[in-house]
Write a protein that holds these residues in place. Sequence first.
Motif, PDB file in Angstrom:
ATOM      1  N   SER A 122       0.827  -1.213   0.000  1.00  0.00           N
ATOM      2  CA  SER A 122       0.000   0.000   0.000  1.00  0.00           C
ATOM      3  C   SER A 122       0.858   1.259   0.000  1.00  0.00           C
ATOM      4  CB  SER A 122      -0.926  -0.002   1.225  1.00  0.00           C
ATOM      5  OG  SER A 122      -1.801  -1.106   1.184  1.00  0.00           O
ATOM      6  N   THR A 123       1.990   1.204   0.705  1.00  0.00           N
ATOM      7  CA  THR A 123       2.909   2.352   0.724  1.00  0.00           C
ATOM      8  C   THR A 123       3.460   2.612  -0.673  1.00  0.00           C
ATOM      9  OG1 THR A 123       3.539   1.854   3.016  1.00  0.00           O
ATOM     10  CG2 THR A 123       5.019   3.281   1.754  1.00  0.00           C
ATOM     11  N   ALA A 137       0.613   3.974  -2.814  1.00  0.00           N
ATOM     12  CA  ALA A 137       0.312   5.371  -2.486  1.00  0.00           C
ATOM     13  C   ALA A 137       1.339   6.294  -3.144  1.00  0.00           C
ATOM     14  CB  ALA A 137       0.312   5.563  -0.972  1.00  0.00           C
ATOM     15  N   ALA A 138       2.613   5.917  -3.041  1.00  0.00           N
ATOM     16  CA  ALA A 138       3.673   6.714  -3.670  1.00  0.00           C
ATOM     17  C   ALA A 138       3.475   6.763  -5.181  1.00  0.00           C
ATOM     18  CB  ALA A 138       5.035   6.116  -3.327  1.00  0.00           C
ATOM     19  N   PHE A 177       0.437   9.113  -6.080  1.00  0.00           N
ATOM     20  CA  PHE A 177       0.729  10.548  -5.956  1.00  0.00           C
ATOM     21  C   PHE A 177       1.723  11.013  -7.022  1.00  0.00           C
ATOM     22  CE2 PHE A 177      -0.532   9.953  -1.346  1.00  0.00           C
ATOM     23  CZ  PHE A 177      -1.715  10.682  -1.470  1.00  0.00           C
ATOM     24  N   GLY A 179      -3.669   7.344  -4.629  1.00  0.00           N
ATOM     25  CA  GLY A 179      -2.792   7.722  -3.523  1.00  0.00           C
ATOM     26  C   GLY A 179      -3.525   7.790  -2.198  1.00  0.00           C
ATOM     27  N   PHE A 180      -4.701   8.451  -2.192  1.00  0.00           N
ATOM     28  CA  PHE A 180      -5.457   8.606  -0.947  1.00  0.00           C
ATOM     29  C   PHE A 180      -6.056   7.280  -0.473  1.00  0.00           C
ATOM     30  CE2 PHE A 180      -5.813  13.202  -2.245  1.00  0.00           C
ATOM     31  CZ  PHE A 180      -5.086  13.687  -1.166  1.00  0.00           C
ATOM     32  N   ASN A 234      -4.873   4.228  -0.948  1.00  0.00           N
ATOM     33  CA  ASN A 234      -3.826   3.391  -0.360  1.00  0.00           C
ATOM     34  C   ASN A 234      -3.271   3.988   0.927  1.00  0.00           C
ATOM     35  OD1 ASN A 234      -2.990   0.895  -2.126  1.00  0.00           O
ATOM     36  ND2 ASN A 234      -3.571   2.519  -3.553  1.00  0.00           N
ATOM     37  N   SER A 235      -3.358   5.298   1.067  1.00  0.00           N
ATOM     38  CA  SER A 235      -2.978   5.923   2.339  1.00  0.00           C
ATOM     39  C   SER A 235      -3.920   5.460   3.446  1.00  0.00           C
ATOM     40  CB  SER A 235      -3.020   7.447   2.221  1.00  0.00           C
ATOM     41  OG  SER A 235      -2.056   7.905   1.290  1.00  0.00           O
ATOM     42  N   ILE A 286      -2.936   2.039   4.461  1.00  0.00           N
ATOM     43  CA  ILE A 286      -1.747   2.102   5.323  1.00  0.00           C
ATOM     44  C   ILE A 286      -2.164   2.316   6.775  1.00  0.00           C
ATOM     45  CG2 ILE A 286       0.285   3.490   5.920  1.00  0.00           C
ATOM     46  CD1 ILE A 286       0.588   4.059   2.905  1.00  0.00           C
ATOM     47  N   ILE A 287      -3.099   3.224   6.992  1.00  0.00           N
ATOM     48  CA  ILE A 287      -3.583   3.516   8.347  1.00  0.00           C
ATOM     49  C   ILE A 287      -4.263   2.286   8.951  1.00  0.00           C
ATOM     50  CG2 ILE A 287      -5.214   4.906   9.688  1.00  0.00           C
ATOM     51  CD1 ILE A 287      -4.715   7.181   7.662  1.00  0.00           C
TER      52      ILE A 287
END
Length: 205
Positions: A38-39, A42-43, A46, A54-55, A57-58, A61-62
Amino acid sequence: MQNIELLTWLGYLASLVTATSLLMSAPLKLRWLNLAGSTLFAAYGFLIGALPVGFFNSLIIIIDAYYLIHIYKSSSAFKVLLVDSKEKILDLFLSKHSKDIASIFPKYNNMLENCNIVALQVRNMEVIGVVAGNKKDNELEIIVDYTSPQNRDYKPGKFLFTKSSTLKDLGIEKVWAKAHTSAHKKYLLKMGFKENNSDYSINIS
Protein backbone atom coordinates in the motif's frame (compact mmCIF):
# COMPACT_ATOMS: atom_id res chain seq x y z
CA MET A 1 11.01 9.03 -20.48
CA GLN A 2 13.27 7.35 -17.91
CA ASN A 3 11.14 8.70 -15.04
CA ILE A 4 7.99 7.31 -16.65
CA GLU A 5 9.63 3.89 -16.96
CA LEU A 6 10.69 3.95 -13.30
CA LEU A 7 7.16 4.84 -12.23
CA THR A 8 5.81 1.95 -14.30
CA TRP A 9 8.14 -0.47 -12.52
CA LEU A 10 7.11 1.04 -9.18
CA GLY A 11 3.50 0.20 -10.07
CA TYR A 12 4.47 -3.37 -10.98
CA LEU A 13 6.39 -3.77 -7.72
CA ALA A 14 3.47 -2.43 -5.69
CA SER A 15 1.13 -4.90 -7.42
CA LEU A 16 3.50 -7.82 -6.78
CA VAL A 17 3.96 -7.03 -3.08
CA THR A 18 0.22 -6.52 -2.54
CA ALA A 19 -0.65 -9.75 -4.36
CA THR A 20 1.96 -11.65 -2.33
CA SER A 21 0.47 -10.34 0.91
CA LEU A 22 -2.85 -11.99 0.04
CA LEU A 23 -1.11 -15.38 -0.05
CA MET A 24 -0.01 -15.09 3.58
CA SER A 25 -1.97 -17.18 6.09
CA ALA A 26 -0.30 -15.59 9.12
CA PRO A 27 -2.03 -12.25 9.97
CA LEU A 28 1.25 -10.60 10.98
CA LYS A 29 2.98 -11.33 7.66
CA LEU A 30 -0.15 -10.40 5.73
CA ARG A 31 -0.39 -7.00 7.43
CA TRP A 32 3.30 -6.15 7.03
CA LEU A 33 3.37 -7.07 3.34
CA ASN A 34 0.07 -5.34 2.68
CA LEU A 35 1.41 -2.24 4.43
CA ALA A 36 4.50 -2.31 2.20
CA GLY A 37 2.40 -2.79 -0.94
CA SER A 38 0.00 0.00 0.00
CA THR A 39 2.91 2.35 0.72
CA LEU A 40 4.34 1.67 -2.73
CA PHE A 41 0.91 2.09 -4.34
CA ALA A 42 0.31 5.37 -2.49
CA ALA A 43 3.67 6.71 -3.67
CA TYR A 44 2.91 5.52 -7.20
CA GLY A 45 -0.51 7.18 -7.18
CA PHE A 46 0.73 10.55 -5.96
CA LEU A 47 3.73 10.54 -8.32
CA ILE A 48 1.61 9.93 -11.43
CA GLY A 49 -1.04 12.39 -10.26
CA ALA A 50 -3.70 9.74 -9.59
CA LEU A 51 -4.88 11.22 -6.30
CA PRO A 52 -7.71 8.69 -5.68
CA VAL A 53 -5.14 5.87 -5.86
CA GLY A 54 -2.79 7.72 -3.52
CA PHE A 55 -5.46 8.61 -0.95
CA PHE A 56 -7.11 5.17 -1.05
CA ASN A 57 -3.83 3.39 -0.36
CA SER A 58 -2.98 5.92 2.34
CA LEU A 59 -6.19 4.82 4.06
CA ILE A 60 -5.10 1.17 3.75
CA ILE A 61 -1.75 2.10 5.32
CA ILE A 62 -3.58 3.52 8.35
CA ILE A 63 -5.77 0.40 8.60
CA ASP A 64 -2.78 -1.96 8.39
CA ALA A 65 -0.87 0.10 10.97
CA TYR A 66 -3.87 -0.04 13.32
CA TYR A 67 -4.11 -3.84 13.10
CA LEU A 68 -0.34 -4.27 13.49
CA ILE A 69 -0.40 -2.22 16.69
CA HIS A 70 -3.35 -4.31 17.87
CA ILE A 71 -1.49 -7.57 17.11
CA TYR A 72 1.65 -6.50 18.96
CA LYS A 73 -0.27 -5.15 21.96
CA SER A 74 -2.83 -7.95 22.23
CA SER A 75 -2.57 -10.06 25.37
CA SER A 76 -3.75 -13.50 24.30
CA ALA A 77 -4.61 -16.05 26.97
CA PHE A 78 -2.18 -18.95 26.55
CA LYS A 79 -2.24 -22.35 28.20
CA VAL A 80 -0.16 -25.50 27.87
CA LEU A 81 -2.04 -28.78 28.34
CA LEU A 82 -0.17 -32.03 28.90
CA VAL A 83 -1.95 -34.87 27.08
CA ASP A 84 -1.52 -38.53 26.24
CA SER A 85 -0.28 -39.33 22.72
CA LYS A 86 -3.57 -41.21 22.14
CA GLU A 87 -5.83 -38.28 23.06
CA LYS A 88 -8.64 -37.70 20.55
CA ILE A 89 -8.20 -33.92 20.51
CA LEU A 90 -4.51 -34.39 19.66
CA ASP A 91 -5.41 -36.77 16.85
CA LEU A 92 -7.93 -34.28 15.44
CA PHE A 93 -5.37 -31.45 15.49
CA LEU A 94 -2.69 -33.60 13.84
CA SER A 95 -5.12 -34.78 11.15
CA LYS A 96 -6.14 -31.22 10.34
CA HIS A 97 -2.54 -30.03 9.93
CA SER A 98 -0.88 -33.28 8.84
CA LYS A 99 0.51 -32.01 5.51
CA ASP A 100 1.95 -28.84 7.01
CA ILE A 101 3.48 -30.72 9.95
CA ALA A 102 5.02 -33.31 7.62
CA SER A 103 6.65 -30.54 5.57
CA ILE A 104 8.60 -29.51 8.69
CA PHE A 105 8.87 -32.82 10.57
CA PRO A 106 8.72 -35.54 7.85
CA LYS A 107 8.65 -38.54 10.23
CA TYR A 108 6.55 -37.01 13.00
CA ASN A 109 3.89 -39.77 12.96
CA ASN A 110 6.31 -42.53 13.92
CA MET A 111 8.26 -40.35 16.35
CA LEU A 112 5.25 -38.90 18.18
CA GLU A 113 4.08 -42.29 19.42
CA ASN A 114 7.35 -42.78 21.30
CA CYS A 115 7.40 -39.36 22.98
CA ASN A 116 6.94 -39.38 26.75
CA ILE A 117 5.99 -35.68 26.86
CA VAL A 118 3.17 -34.34 24.66
CA ALA A 119 1.61 -30.92 25.16
CA LEU A 120 -1.05 -28.94 23.34
CA GLN A 121 -0.68 -25.18 23.05
CA VAL A 122 -3.94 -23.31 23.57
CA ARG A 123 -4.62 -19.69 22.67
CA ASN A 124 -7.89 -18.07 23.71
CA MET A 125 -9.49 -21.51 24.21
CA GLU A 126 -8.37 -22.77 20.77
CA VAL A 127 -5.77 -25.49 20.19
CA ILE A 128 -3.07 -23.90 18.03
CA GLY A 129 -0.04 -26.13 18.40
CA VAL A 130 1.63 -29.26 19.69
CA VAL A 131 5.00 -29.81 21.34
CA ALA A 132 6.28 -33.34 21.87
CA GLY A 133 9.56 -34.82 22.96
CA ASN A 134 11.44 -37.22 25.16
CA LYS A 135 12.37 -36.35 28.72
CA LYS A 136 15.46 -37.96 30.20
CA ASP A 137 16.51 -36.89 33.67
CA ASN A 138 16.17 -33.09 33.69
CA GLU A 139 16.46 -32.54 29.93
CA LEU A 140 13.89 -32.60 27.13
CA GLU A 141 14.69 -33.38 23.51
CA ILE A 142 11.98 -31.86 21.31
CA ILE A 143 10.80 -34.04 18.45
CA VAL A 144 7.89 -31.91 17.22
CA ASP A 145 7.22 -28.23 17.91
CA TYR A 146 4.42 -27.15 15.59
CA THR A 147 2.16 -24.10 15.57
CA SER A 148 -0.67 -23.55 13.08
CA PRO A 149 0.18 -21.01 10.33
CA GLN A 150 -2.27 -18.37 11.60
CA ASN A 151 -0.55 -18.28 15.00
CA ARG A 152 3.12 -18.04 14.03
CA ASP A 153 3.83 -14.73 15.72
CA TYR A 154 6.33 -16.32 18.16
CA LYS A 155 4.06 -15.65 21.15
CA PRO A 156 3.06 -19.32 21.75
CA GLY A 157 6.71 -20.40 21.84
CA LYS A 158 7.73 -17.48 24.04
CA PHE A 159 4.99 -18.42 26.48
CA LEU A 160 6.06 -22.07 26.62
CA PHE A 161 9.80 -21.52 26.99
CA THR A 162 9.97 -18.32 29.05
CA LYS A 163 6.65 -17.66 30.81
CA SER A 164 4.82 -20.93 31.46
CA SER A 165 5.85 -23.06 34.44
CA THR A 166 4.88 -26.29 32.64
CA LEU A 167 8.40 -27.41 31.74
CA LYS A 168 9.84 -26.34 35.08
CA ASP A 169 7.09 -28.21 36.95
CA LEU A 170 8.12 -31.36 35.06
CA GLY A 171 11.65 -30.96 36.39
CA ILE A 172 13.04 -29.91 33.01
CA GLU A 173 16.07 -27.63 33.19
CA LYS A 174 17.26 -27.76 29.58
CA VAL A 175 15.51 -28.24 26.23
CA TRP A 176 17.22 -29.54 23.10
CA ALA A 177 16.03 -29.33 19.49
CA LYS A 178 17.23 -29.73 15.92
CA ALA A 179 16.47 -27.23 13.16
CA HIS A 180 14.72 -29.02 10.29
CA THR A 181 14.34 -25.97 8.01
CA SER A 182 15.77 -22.45 7.80
CA ALA A 183 12.46 -21.10 9.12
CA HIS A 184 12.64 -23.54 12.04
CA LYS A 185 16.20 -22.38 12.80
CA LYS A 186 15.02 -18.77 12.81
CA TYR A 187 12.22 -19.73 15.19
CA LEU A 188 14.57 -21.49 17.61
CA LEU A 189 16.97 -18.55 17.71
CA LYS A 190 14.04 -16.18 18.23
CA MET A 191 12.92 -18.29 21.20
CA GLY A 192 16.34 -17.91 22.80
CA PHE A 193 17.89 -21.25 21.84
CA LYS A 194 21.68 -21.27 21.49
CA GLU A 195 23.32 -23.05 18.58
CA ASN A 196 25.74 -25.87 19.38
CA ASN A 197 26.94 -27.58 16.19
CA SER A 198 23.75 -29.09 14.71
CA ASP A 199 21.78 -28.84 17.96
CA TYR A 200 20.02 -25.96 19.69
CA SER A 201 19.39 -25.66 23.41
CA ILE A 202 17.76 -23.36 25.93
CA ASN A 203 17.95 -23.37 29.72
CA ILE A 204 14.65 -23.33 31.59
CA SER A 205 14.72 -21.08 34.63
